[in-house]
Design an enzyme around this catalytic site. Structure first.
Site, PDB file in Angstrom:
ATOM      1  N   THR A  87       0.852  -1.181   0.000  1.00 19.36           N
ATOM      2  CA  THR A  87       0.000   0.000   0.000  1.00 19.36           C
ATOM      3  C   THR A  87       0.895   1.241   0.000  1.00 19.36           C
ATOM      4  O   THR A  87       2.078   1.176   0.348  1.00 19.36           O
ATOM      5  CB  THR A  87      -0.936  -0.001   1.229  1.00 19.36           C
ATOM      6  OG1 THR A  87      -1.927   1.014   1.067  1.00 19.36           O
ATOM      7  CG2 THR A  87      -0.167   0.226   2.515  1.00 19.36           C
ATOM      8  N   GLU A  88       0.349   2.359  -0.468  1.00 19.25           N
ATOM      9  CA  GLU A  88       1.095   3.625  -0.513  1.00 19.25           C
ATOM     10  C   GLU A  88       2.340   3.559  -1.394  1.00 19.25           C
ATOM     11  O   GLU A  88       3.391   4.115  -1.042  1.00 19.25           O
ATOM     12  CB  GLU A  88       1.486   4.076   0.904  1.00 19.25           C
ATOM     13  CG  GLU A  88       0.317   4.284   1.856  1.00 19.25           C
ATOM     14  CD  GLU A  88      -0.653   5.365   1.404  1.00 19.25           C
ATOM     15  OE1 GLU A  88      -0.204   6.337   0.769  1.00 19.25           O
ATOM     16  OE2 GLU A  88      -1.867   5.221   1.674  1.00 19.25           O
ATOM     17  N   LYS A  97      -0.099   3.469  -6.660  1.00 20.10           N
ATOM     18  CA  LYS A  97      -0.940   2.824  -7.681  1.00 20.10           C
ATOM     19  C   LYS A  97      -1.816   3.849  -8.393  1.00 20.10           C
ATOM     20  O   LYS A  97      -1.992   3.781  -9.610  1.00 20.10           O
ATOM     21  CB  LYS A  97      -1.837   1.750  -7.048  1.00 20.10           C
ATOM     22  CG  LYS A  97      -1.120   0.520  -6.557  1.00 20.10           C
ATOM     23  CD  LYS A  97      -2.093  -0.588  -6.174  1.00 20.10           C
ATOM     24  CE  LYS A  97      -3.116  -0.193  -5.132  1.00 20.10           C
ATOM     25  NZ  LYS A  97      -2.497   0.153  -3.824  1.00 20.10           N
ATOM     26  N   THR A  98      -2.366   4.789  -7.636  1.00 18.63           N
ATOM     27  CA  THR A  98      -3.277   5.758  -8.247  1.00 18.63           C
ATOM     28  C   THR A  98      -2.537   6.736  -9.145  1.00 18.63           C
ATOM     29  O   THR A  98      -3.040   7.111 -10.209  1.00 18.63           O
ATOM     30  CB  THR A  98      -4.061   6.511  -7.160  1.00 18.63           C
ATOM     31  OG1 THR A  98      -4.787   5.559  -6.367  1.00 18.63           O
ATOM     32  CG2 THR A  98      -5.053   7.477  -7.781  1.00 18.63           C
ATOM     33  N   LYS A 135     -12.300   1.559  -9.554  1.00 16.87           N
ATOM     34  CA  LYS A 135     -11.771   1.135  -8.254  1.00 16.87           C
ATOM     35  C   LYS A 135     -12.940   0.508  -7.504  1.00 16.87           C
ATOM     36  O   LYS A 135     -13.682   1.194  -6.775  1.00 16.87           O
ATOM     37  CB  LYS A 135     -11.177   2.307  -7.478  1.00 16.87           C
ATOM     38  CG  LYS A 135     -10.380   1.846  -6.247  1.00 16.87           C
ATOM     39  CD  LYS A 135      -9.630   2.996  -5.610  1.00 16.87           C
ATOM     40  CE  LYS A 135      -8.838   2.526  -4.392  1.00 16.87           C
ATOM     41  NZ  LYS A 135      -7.648   1.726  -4.763  1.00 16.87           N
ATOM     42  N   SER A 173     -11.277   1.772   0.760  1.00 19.75           N
ATOM     43  CA  SER A 173     -11.424   2.130   2.166  1.00 19.75           C
ATOM     44  C   SER A 173     -10.589   3.379   2.410  1.00 19.75           C
ATOM     45  O   SER A 173      -9.736   3.739   1.594  1.00 19.75           O
ATOM     46  CB  SER A 173     -10.980   0.984   3.077  1.00 19.75           C
ATOM     47  OG  SER A 173      -9.642   0.620   2.816  1.00 19.75           O
ATOM     48  N   ASP A 210      -8.584   8.401  -4.214  1.00 18.96           N
ATOM     49  CA  ASP A 210      -8.053   7.630  -5.337  1.00 18.96           C
ATOM     50  C   ASP A 210      -9.115   7.455  -6.426  1.00 18.96           C
ATOM     51  O   ASP A 210      -8.840   7.616  -7.620  1.00 18.96           O
ATOM     52  CB  ASP A 210      -7.574   6.256  -4.872  1.00 18.96           C
ATOM     53  CG  ASP A 210      -6.369   6.339  -3.949  1.00 18.96           C
ATOM     54  OD1 ASP A 210      -5.759   7.421  -3.856  1.00 18.96           O
ATOM     55  OD2 ASP A 210      -6.041   5.323  -3.316  1.00 18.96           O
ATOM     56  N   GLU A 247      -8.160  -0.583 -10.627  1.00 21.82           N
ATOM     57  CA  GLU A 247      -7.151  -0.407  -9.582  1.00 21.82           C
ATOM     58  C   GLU A 247      -7.555  -1.180  -8.336  1.00 21.82           C
ATOM     59  O   GLU A 247      -8.668  -1.027  -7.817  1.00 21.82           O
ATOM     60  CB  GLU A 247      -6.982   1.072  -9.236  1.00 21.82           C
ATOM     61  CG  GLU A 247      -5.896   1.299  -8.193  1.00 21.82           C
ATOM     62  CD  GLU A 247      -5.779   2.754  -7.773  1.00 21.82           C
ATOM     63  OE1 GLU A 247      -5.668   3.005  -6.555  1.00 21.82           O
ATOM     64  OE2 GLU A 247      -5.805   3.623  -8.665  1.00 21.82           O
TER      65      GLU A 247
END
Length: 224
Positions: free
Chosen positions: A11-12, A15-16, A37, A41, A54, A115
């Site tokens: 995560t982080e 990706k976006t 997407k 969350s 995102d 995504e």
């Protein structure tokens, strides 16, 4: 019509940012594009409803005019693993709902980018992960590598896990999530040597949204 699934080494890892860049590049190539997407969350409650930053970015970079619900049908406020918050709220994440949203976008777009959330094996329920849904849909995968200490191991593990599902790793993207360090060139050389998939480009360290809005120039589109 072509479809792609974006996953990350963690995560982080951007990706976006990478998804937005790919949507920009596809739109510049004259394609009707849609970002999707399915599950998000870490959303905010706004006057318009629950919104995820995102998903809003994917909506913004899609060439088609899509409603928020088309881009992100399942939105959860708490920033935690989707399977935890969905169980707590009594809103199960059904594969059929994810697939229905994808089918609807496929009717409108030539180029659909899906995504994921977190990494490859992010749980969506007690028994199923995002990887299970991607395998069921037979989506070609694009891997986003957040370039930092530890990324080589994470990239190799994820690439191996994708291929173990019998899926095509259609390419990978290096995203400089921090200013390049002393060993950046060596990291990149090792990643290019070890990841058995086309290299789609490197997104440099960007510290503003305005810069991110123009990063399609750094990537090439994956081959169908």
């Amino acid at each position: 019509m072509t479809r792609w699934f974006i996953t990350g080494t963690d995560t982080e890892v951007g990706k976006t940012v990478a998804s937005g860049a790919l949507l920009q590049a596809a739109s510049a190539a004259g394609l009707r594009t849609a970002g999707y997407k399915p599950v998000a969350s870490g959303c905010e409650i706004t006057p318009e409803g629950v919104r995820n930053s995102d998903a809003l970015a994917l909506q913004r970079y899609s060439s088609l005019a899509l409603s928020y619900e088309q881009v992100n049908p399942l939105a959860f406020v708490e920033p935690t693993s989707p399977h935890i918050v969905s169980a707590e709220e009594g809103r199960p994440i059904e594969f059929s709902a994810l697939s229905a949203g994808l089918r609807a976008l496929e009717q409108q777009a030539e180029w659909v980018l899906v995504e994921g959330a977190g990494g490859w094996f992010t749980p969506l329920s007690e028994t199923q992960t995002y990887a299970d849904w991607v395998e069921a849909q037979q989506l070609p995968v694009i891997l986003v590598v957040g370039v930092k200490l530890g990324c080589i191991n994470h990239a190799m593990l994820t690439a191996e896990a994708v291929k173990a599902r019998g899926l095509r790793l259609a390419g990978w993207i290096a995203n400089d999530i921090q200013p390049p360090g002393k060993r950046h060139a060596e990291y990149m050389a090792t990643l290019r040597q070890r990841i058995d998939a086309p290299f789609l480009g490197e997104i440099p360290y960007l510290d503003s949204e305005a810069q991110q809005a123009e990063c399609g120039q750094y990537l090439t589109l994956p081959q169908s």
